[in-house]
Design a protein around this motif. Sequence first.
Motif, PDB file in Angstrom:
ATOM      1  N   ALA A   1      -5.991 119.113  -6.290  1.00 48.48           N
ATOM      2  CA  ALA A   1      -4.726 119.556  -6.892  1.00 48.48           C
ATOM      3  C   ALA A   1      -4.320 120.944  -6.416  1.00 48.48           C
ATOM      4  CB  ALA A   1      -4.834 119.539  -8.410  1.00 48.48           C
ATOM      5  N   GLN A   2      -5.249 121.694  -5.847  1.00 50.46           N
ATOM      6  CA  GLN A   2      -4.930 123.045  -5.395  1.00 50.46           C
ATOM      7  C   GLN A   2      -3.970 123.051  -4.209  1.00 50.46           C
ATOM      8  OE1 GLN A   2      -8.245 125.089  -3.281  1.00 50.46           O
ATOM      9  NE2 GLN A   2      -9.409 123.229  -3.727  1.00 50.46           N
ATOM     10  N   ILE A   3      -3.828 121.934  -3.520  1.00 51.33           N
ATOM     11  CA  ILE A   3      -2.882 121.920  -2.392  1.00 51.33           C
ATOM     12  C   ILE A   3      -1.441 122.021  -2.876  1.00 51.33           C
ATOM     13  CG2 ILE A   3      -4.470 120.520  -1.029  1.00 51.33           C
ATOM     14  CD1 ILE A   3      -2.646 118.149  -1.414  1.00 51.33           C
ATOM     15  N   ALA A   4      -1.206 121.857  -4.196  1.00 51.31           N
ATOM     16  CA  ALA A   4       0.139 122.069  -4.734  1.00 51.31           C
ATOM     17  C   ALA A   4       0.569 123.523  -4.589  1.00 51.31           C
ATOM     18  CB  ALA A   4       0.185 121.650  -6.204  1.00 51.31           C
ATOM     19  N   PHE A   5      -0.397 124.424  -4.443  1.00 50.60           N
ATOM     20  CA  PHE A   5      -0.097 125.850  -4.303  1.00 50.60           C
ATOM     21  C   PHE A   5      -0.321 126.329  -2.871  1.00 50.60           C
ATOM     22  CE2 PHE A   5      -1.745 124.879  -8.515  1.00 50.60           C
ATOM     23  CZ  PHE A   5      -0.724 125.344  -9.334  1.00 50.60           C
ATOM     24  N   LYS A   6      -0.487 125.397  -1.945  1.00 44.85           N
ATOM     25  CA  LYS A   6      -0.749 125.766  -0.557  1.00 44.85           C
ATOM     26  C   LYS A   6       0.181 125.001   0.381  1.00 44.85           C
ATOM     27  CE  LYS A   6      -5.644 126.960  -1.081  1.00 44.85           C
ATOM     28  NZ  LYS A   6      -6.998 126.812  -0.501  1.00 44.85           N
ATOM     29  N   ARG A   7       0.300 125.507   1.603  1.00 43.61           N
ATOM     30  CA  ARG A   7       0.973 124.770   2.667  1.00 43.61           C
ATOM     31  C   ARG A   7      -0.113 123.983   3.388  1.00 43.61           C
ATOM     32  NH1 ARG A   7       3.676 128.604   4.446  1.00 43.61           N
ATOM     33  NH2 ARG A   7       5.691 128.121   3.474  1.00 43.61           N
ATOM     34  N   TYR A   8      -0.382 122.802   2.858  1.00 46.72           N
ATOM     35  CA  TYR A   8      -1.554 122.040   3.284  1.00 46.72           C
ATOM     36  C   TYR A   8      -1.437 121.595   4.736  1.00 46.72           C
ATOM     37  CZ  TYR A   8      -4.988 118.265   3.454  1.00 46.72           C
ATOM     38  OH  TYR A   8      -6.030 117.449   3.807  1.00 46.72           O
ATOM     39  N   ASN A   9      -2.514 121.819   5.472  1.00 53.75           N
ATOM     40  CA  ASN A   9      -2.602 121.416   6.872  1.00 53.75           C
ATOM     41  C   ASN A   9      -3.854 120.557   7.020  1.00 53.75           C
ATOM     42  OD1 ASN A   9      -2.792 121.109   9.631  1.00 53.75           O
ATOM     43  ND2 ASN A   9      -2.314 123.244  10.100  1.00 53.75           N
ATOM     44  N   THR A  10      -3.673 119.307   7.417  1.00 56.76           N
ATOM     45  CA  THR A  10      -4.814 118.400   7.521  1.00 56.76           C
ATOM     46  C   THR A  10      -5.808 118.827   8.587  1.00 56.76           C
ATOM     47  OG1 THR A  10      -3.512 116.996   9.023  1.00 56.76           O
ATOM     48  CG2 THR A  10      -3.482 116.418   6.682  1.00 56.76           C
ATOM     49  N   MET A  11      -5.396 119.634   9.542  1.00 59.42           N
ATOM     50  CA  MET A  11      -6.278 120.052  10.627  1.00 59.42           C
ATOM     51  C   MET A  11      -7.279 121.112  10.176  1.00 59.42           C
ATOM     52  SD  MET A  11      -5.290 118.096  13.022  1.00 59.42           S
ATOM     53  CE  MET A  11      -6.212 118.805  14.386  1.00 59.42           C
ATOM     54  N   VAL A  12      -6.902 121.948   9.234  1.00 56.76           N
ATOM     55  CA  VAL A  12      -7.791 123.038   8.811  1.00 56.76           C
ATOM     56  C   VAL A  12      -8.438 122.753   7.465  1.00 56.76           C
ATOM     57  CG1 VAL A  12      -6.489 124.726  10.137  1.00 56.76           C
ATOM     58  CG2 VAL A  12      -5.889 124.326   7.741  1.00 56.76           C
ATOM     59  N   GLY A  13      -7.939 121.761   6.715  1.00 55.43           N
ATOM     60  CA  GLY A  13      -8.540 121.421   5.429  1.00 55.43           C
ATOM     61  C   GLY A  13      -7.897 122.148   4.267  1.00 55.43           C
ATOM     62  N   ILE A  14      -8.413 121.859   3.088  1.00 58.70           N
ATOM     63  CA  ILE A  14      -7.806 122.402   1.868  1.00 58.70           C
ATOM     64  C   ILE A  14      -8.056 123.895   1.726  1.00 58.70           C
ATOM     65  CG2 ILE A  14      -7.861 122.300  -0.658  1.00 58.70           C
ATOM     66  CD1 ILE A  14      -8.420 119.330  -0.469  1.00 58.70           C
ATOM     67  N   TRP A  15      -9.306 124.330   1.901  1.00 58.55           N
ATOM     68  CA  TRP A  15      -9.646 125.726   1.634  1.00 58.55           C
ATOM     69  C   TRP A  15      -8.966 126.693   2.598  1.00 58.55           C
ATOM     70  CZ3 TRP A  15     -11.478 127.450  -2.697  1.00 58.55           C
ATOM     71  CH2 TRP A  15     -12.242 126.616  -3.508  1.00 58.55           C
ATOM     72  N   LYS A  16      -8.808 126.288   3.850  1.00 53.28           N
ATOM     73  CA  LYS A  16      -8.264 127.201   4.859  1.00 53.28           C
ATOM     74  C   LYS A  16      -6.752 127.121   4.987  1.00 53.28           C
ATOM     75  CE  LYS A  16     -12.467 127.241   7.665  1.00 53.28           C
ATOM     76  NZ  LYS A  16     -13.055 127.007   9.001  1.00 53.28           N
ATOM     77  N   SER A  17      -6.119 126.235   4.210  1.00 56.57           N
ATOM     78  CA  SER A  17      -4.660 126.159   4.254  1.00 56.57           C
ATOM     79  C   SER A  17      -4.041 127.397   3.619  1.00 56.57           C
ATOM     80  CB  SER A  17      -4.172 124.896   3.533  1.00 56.57           C
ATOM     81  OG  SER A  17      -4.648 123.725   4.187  1.00 56.57           O
ATOM     82  N   GLU A  18      -2.830 127.699   4.054  1.00 56.52           N
ATOM     83  CA  GLU A  18      -2.154 128.924   3.602  1.00 56.52           C
ATOM     84  C   GLU A  18      -1.752 128.814   2.130  1.00 56.52           C
ATOM     85  OE1 GLU A  18       1.907 131.501   4.581  1.00 56.52           O
ATOM     86  OE2 GLU A  18       1.410 129.665   5.706  1.00 56.52           O
ATOM     87  N   TRP A  19      -2.051 129.847   1.364  1.00 55.68           N
ATOM     88  CA  TRP A  19      -1.691 129.897  -0.053  1.00 55.68           C
ATOM     89  C   TRP A  19      -0.257 130.395  -0.193  1.00 55.68           C
ATOM     90  CZ3 TRP A  19      -4.434 128.568  -4.462  1.00 55.68           C
ATOM     91  CH2 TRP A  19      -3.859 128.956  -5.676  1.00 55.68           C
ATOM     92  N   ILE A  20       0.593 129.623  -0.903  1.00 50.30           N
ATOM     93  CA  ILE A  20       2.009 130.005  -1.043  1.00 50.30           C
ATOM     94  C   ILE A  20       2.450 130.052  -2.502  1.00 50.30           C
ATOM     95  CG2 ILE A  20       2.675 129.125   1.221  1.00 50.30           C
ATOM     96  CD1 ILE A  20       3.701 126.622  -0.152  1.00 50.30           C
TER      97      ILE A  20
END
Length: 326
Positions: A59-78
Amino acid sequence: MSTVKPQPRLQKEQIKPSPLFNRGRRRLRYMMKRWQLYVLLSPAVLYLLIFQYYPMYGAQIAFKRYNTMVGIWKSEWIGFEHFIRFFNSYDFWMIMRNTIGLSIYELIVSFPLPIILALSLNYVRKHLFKKSVQMITYAPHFISVVVMVGMLVQFLDPRAGILNALLGLFGVEPINFMAQAGMFKSIYVWSTVWQSTGFACIIYLAALASVDPAQHEAAVVDGATKMQRIWHIDIPSILPIAIILLILNTGQMLNIGYEKVLLMQNPLNLRASEIIDTYVYKVGLTSQAPNFSYATAIGLFKSVVSLFLLLTVNKIAKKTGQSSLW
């Protein structure tokens, strides 16, 4: 020659176990004595952990610009950018109006009908007739959503549909019901009522079966009519279950589900049939550029609103002295 006096032995301090340790030991002993019950409980607990709690991690990807290549943790927080985008979107008010309107319509129609059916069947004395009605009303529950929508399309077809054929006998021109935006909610709700009323009725019939027959016998001796017995004996006996089901149904008000609505959708009724679940399905999976973060943010918003409704209705039921979930 001096003698060496033996050193006195140091008495070891007796370490008393803490009350918390004793409580844990007693609890472990209690569980070991009844391990069979916990084995039976373990599949349900594992199901909740795997399919209900573990997905909360994503559910944390709702607060991130999710990128499948880098995964959930390394995606940019927005932060709340996706939520703001949804609130400011052109379709927001239309989607919310359709979702809430369809949910309230379904709740108002589908909630009392199983109660009425159960109360009616409870006073039927002919066993064969009672079982026949139960089977006829219960059978539609086993029809899949795809088959149900296919039946609706066939029944409401403007050329070969049964309903238009009956209307033609009275000189009414064929109507394309599935293309009428104003008729979408009624078609959805009443078909759902036909499919689910018999199944929901079973819960109330089971509650009515637990009523002490002596109460009805005393009421008959006092000259009470059937309506008075229903009002003063039967309804109070099923009221706690009805309140619990009402609370649960209210908590699921925004969780209509996308399957049936999506199958009934077409370009002509889209302005009345687009709800949160179908919108999330489209932007999150079927669009040319799926936006998983945006879809997750909408789903999280829906879950928060549902939790708020559940807590509010449960609090109201508790304040009024009715049954509540906790």
